[in-house]
Design an enzyme around this catalytic site. Structure first.
Site, PDB file in Angstrom:
ATOM      1  CG  ASP A 184     -38.653  13.768-108.356  1.00 38.38           C
ATOM      2  OD1 ASP A 184     -39.546  13.898-109.285  1.00 38.38           O
ATOM      3  OD2 ASP A 184     -37.574  13.918-109.020  1.00 38.38           O
ATOM      4  CG  ASP A 213     -37.829  11.171-114.540  1.00 38.44           C
ATOM      5  OD1 ASP A 213     -37.396  10.056-115.000  1.00 38.44           O
ATOM      6  OD2 ASP A 213     -39.084  11.275-114.854  1.00 38.44           O
ATOM      7  CG  ASN A 219     -34.251  16.525-109.035  1.00 36.46           C
ATOM      8  OD1 ASN A 219     -35.283  15.986-109.063  1.00 36.46           O
ATOM      9  ND2 ASN A 219     -33.714  16.807-109.982  1.00 36.46           N
TER      10      ASN A 219
END
Length: 343
Positions: A181, A183, A292
């Site tokens: 991922d 951001d 996240n």
């Protein structure tokens, strides 16, 4: 006065639901369309460095202009760092996300079901049975996709399978695939000026140029370098390419990212941008996702290495700590057996 939430909303959403927060500005909603997890001036969901009464704007290239500053700047007594609020257990309402939500703004484990905001109890009484039936139907559909291991490789109009990734390159043959991922996993971007920004990315949004101030997570350069030596690296983000592409151009200093996938490659599952690993065209036993947001990998929880959301902690060492563990995973026949047992 805020509109009265629906009965379904009161049944399923906690009292901390952000539905009662004020509507953000037009600029904030436009930015959310580009980068689902970017911090904007109006956003209550992400922390940022606040620098009151300081003009630290970097030199701008010709033709670029910073967005107008708010008329009421923060008080000089404000803290230099805004502490992130606790994670909400509810979905952000449509008027805050403008219908462009992603895994980054959904709570862990969310089904992504949009909230309803009916104003009358009569409407609640006539629709509650249908709403509950719809919720159970959605849950059954999600369980089916999880059991099936995703939706599978897309089929083109000509009937030929169209995986998201091209055939594996010769230099990556025999390697496992590491999906990262962007951001809040590798970087954090802020729409506000940040003195400590590692780089600034200008992005054109609806005919106006805006500047995203990007902070790199501690250890990200060494992490990418070492992982690029043993994995086929794919960065998969729910953000638009107009933002993520220039960020990756500056972030990937060792040129180890083999493929980039953006929002259009996500599987839109009831409002969540899910990263469906079954569509990549790589053996699922050899594929790992580092993210996240648990909502991003709900179809493949046993392929996931969860990481905490990072905003600005200079002492964070999560990426560095993961290097030996991920290196060990390259030698196992099926990563799912290890990652499932690690939970």
């Amino acid at each position: 006065m805020a509109p009265k939430p629906s009965l379904r909303h009161r049944l399923f959403a906690p009292k901390t639901d952000p539905f009662y927060k004020r509507k953000p500005s037009f600029l904030s909603r436009v930015v959310t369309r580009v980068v689902p997890c970017v911090n904007t001036t109006d956003s209550p969901t992400a922390p940022a460095f606040v620098l009151p009464d300081l003009d630290i704007s970097p030199p701008l290239a010709a033709g670029f202009a910073l967005p107008p500053q708010p008329s009421n700047p923060p008080s000089p007594t404000d803290s230099d760092v805004v502490v992130p609020p606790p994670v909400s257990a509810s979905l952000l309402p449509d008027d805050e996300t403008d219908g462009m939500t992603s895994g980054a703004v959904q709570p862990p484990g969310s089904l992504g079901t949009p909230l309803t905001h009916d104003s009358s109890d009569d409407s609640d009484r006539t629709t509650i049975d249908d709403d509950i039936h719809h919720v159970f139907d959605d849950h059954d559909d999600e369980l089916r996709l999880i059991k099936a291991g995703g939706s599978g490789i897309p089929i083109g109009p000509d009937g030929v399978p169209k995986p998201l990734l091209p055939p594996i390159a010769p230099e990556h043959v025999g390697r496992k695939c590491l999906v990262l991922d962007l951001d809040e996993t590798l970087v954090h971007s802020s729409f506000k000026a940040v003195a400590q920004a590692d780089f600034i990315v200008p992005v054109e949004i609806e005919y106006h140029w805006h500047h995203f101030h990007v902070l790199k997570r501690p250890g990200v350069d060494d992490f990418l370098k070492q992982m690029g030596q043993i994995y086929e690296i794919v960065v998969f983000t729910a953000s638009l390419s107009k933002y993520a592409d220039p960020v990756l151009d500056k972030l990937d200093i060792h040129r180890v990212v083999a493929h980039r996938l953006f929002r259009e490659s996500c599987y839109n599952h009831k409002g969540n941008y899910v990263k469906d690993l079954s569509q990549l065209g790589r053996p699922i036993a050899d594929t790992i996702i580092l993210d996240n947001s648990p909502a991003s990998y709900i179809f493949h929880p046993n392929n996931a290495v969860p990481v905490s959301s990072w905003f600005n902690d200079p002492h964070d060492a999560e990426l560095t700590d993961l290097i030996p563990f991920l290196a060990d995973l390259t030698a196992v026949p099926d990563v799912r057996g290890i990652l499932d047992a690690a939970r």
